[in-house]
Motif scaffolding. Structure first.
Motif, PDB file in Angstrom:
ATOM      1  N   TYR A 229       0.823  -1.208   0.000  1.00  0.00           N
ATOM      2  CA  TYR A 229       0.000   0.000   0.000  1.00  0.00           C
ATOM      3  C   TYR A 229       0.860   1.263   0.000  1.00  0.00           C
TER       4      TYR A 229
ATOM      5  N   HIS B  12       0.591   3.984  -3.153  1.00  0.00           N
ATOM      6  CA  HIS B  12       0.235   5.372  -2.872  1.00  0.00           C
ATOM      7  C   HIS B  12       1.422   6.313  -3.018  1.00  0.00           C
TER       8      HIS B  12
ATOM      9  N   ALA C 166       0.753   7.282  -6.436  1.00  0.00           N
ATOM     10  CA  ALA C 166      -0.311   8.283  -6.444  1.00  0.00           C
ATOM     11  C   ALA C 166       0.243   9.660  -6.067  1.00  0.00           C
TER      12      ALA C 166
ATOM     13  N   PHE D  44      -3.101  11.256   0.398  1.00  0.00           N
ATOM     14  CA  PHE D  44      -2.256  10.103   0.091  1.00  0.00           C
ATOM     15  C   PHE D  44      -1.113   9.991   1.095  1.00  0.00           C
TER      16      PHE D  44
ATOM     17  N   PHE E 210      -6.768   7.285   2.173  1.00  0.00           N
ATOM     18  CA  PHE E 210      -6.490   6.848   0.805  1.00  0.00           C
ATOM     19  C   PHE E 210      -7.720   7.044  -0.088  1.00  0.00           C
TER      20      PHE E 210
ATOM     21  N   TRP F  33      -8.141   9.472  -3.452  1.00  0.00           N
ATOM     22  CA  TRP F  33      -8.554   9.057  -4.794  1.00  0.00           C
ATOM     23  C   TRP F  33      -9.778   9.835  -5.267  1.00  0.00           C
TER      24      TRP F  33
END
Length: 122
Positions: free
Chosen positions: A44, A48, A51, A74, A107, A111
């Motif tokens: 994870y 991220h 991201a 994030f 998270f 998004w």
């Protein structure tokens, strides 16, 4: 925003280092279950991290508060989700596992905010 790019680079480095540490330094020291939790934290964190990097790159084109908030969500998600799982896997203290869902919500918010900013400005 350069800060998100820097945070992405830093977290990418940490994810690789922590993944290697888990695979080589913790093998035989943690149960399979706890090693699996460590691996989930690394996974994870790396997703991220990407991201964060995308957010930093898109910020050059979309300079909006939504984009800024997405990047921060994030980063907060990495700290709370992955960070709590790292600590939990090493300590076994369930208190830390209870923090993990807060990171997961961060998270999700990141998004949603990223999607909103992209749809609004591109």
């Amino acid at each position: 925003m350069k800060l998100f790019l820097l945070l992405g680079v830093l977290n990418g480095f940490l994810a690789v280092a922590l993944g290697a540490f888990g695979a080589h330094g913790l093998e035989g020291k943690l149960t399979e279950k706890m090693l699996g939790i460590w691996d989930k934290a690394v996974t994870y964190q790396m997703f991220h991290t990407m991201a964060l990097l995308v957010t930093g790159l898109l910020f050059a084109k979309i300079q909006s508060s939504g984009m800024t908030w997405a990047g921060w969500m994030f980063f907060v998600g990495i700290v709370l989700f992955s960070g709590s799982l790292y600590i939990y896997s090493l300590s076994g203290l369930k208190l830390f596992a209870m923090i993990t869902p807060i990171g997961g919500v961060a998270f999700l918010a990141g998004w949603i905010l990223l999607g909103y900013a992209v749809m609004k400005h591109l």
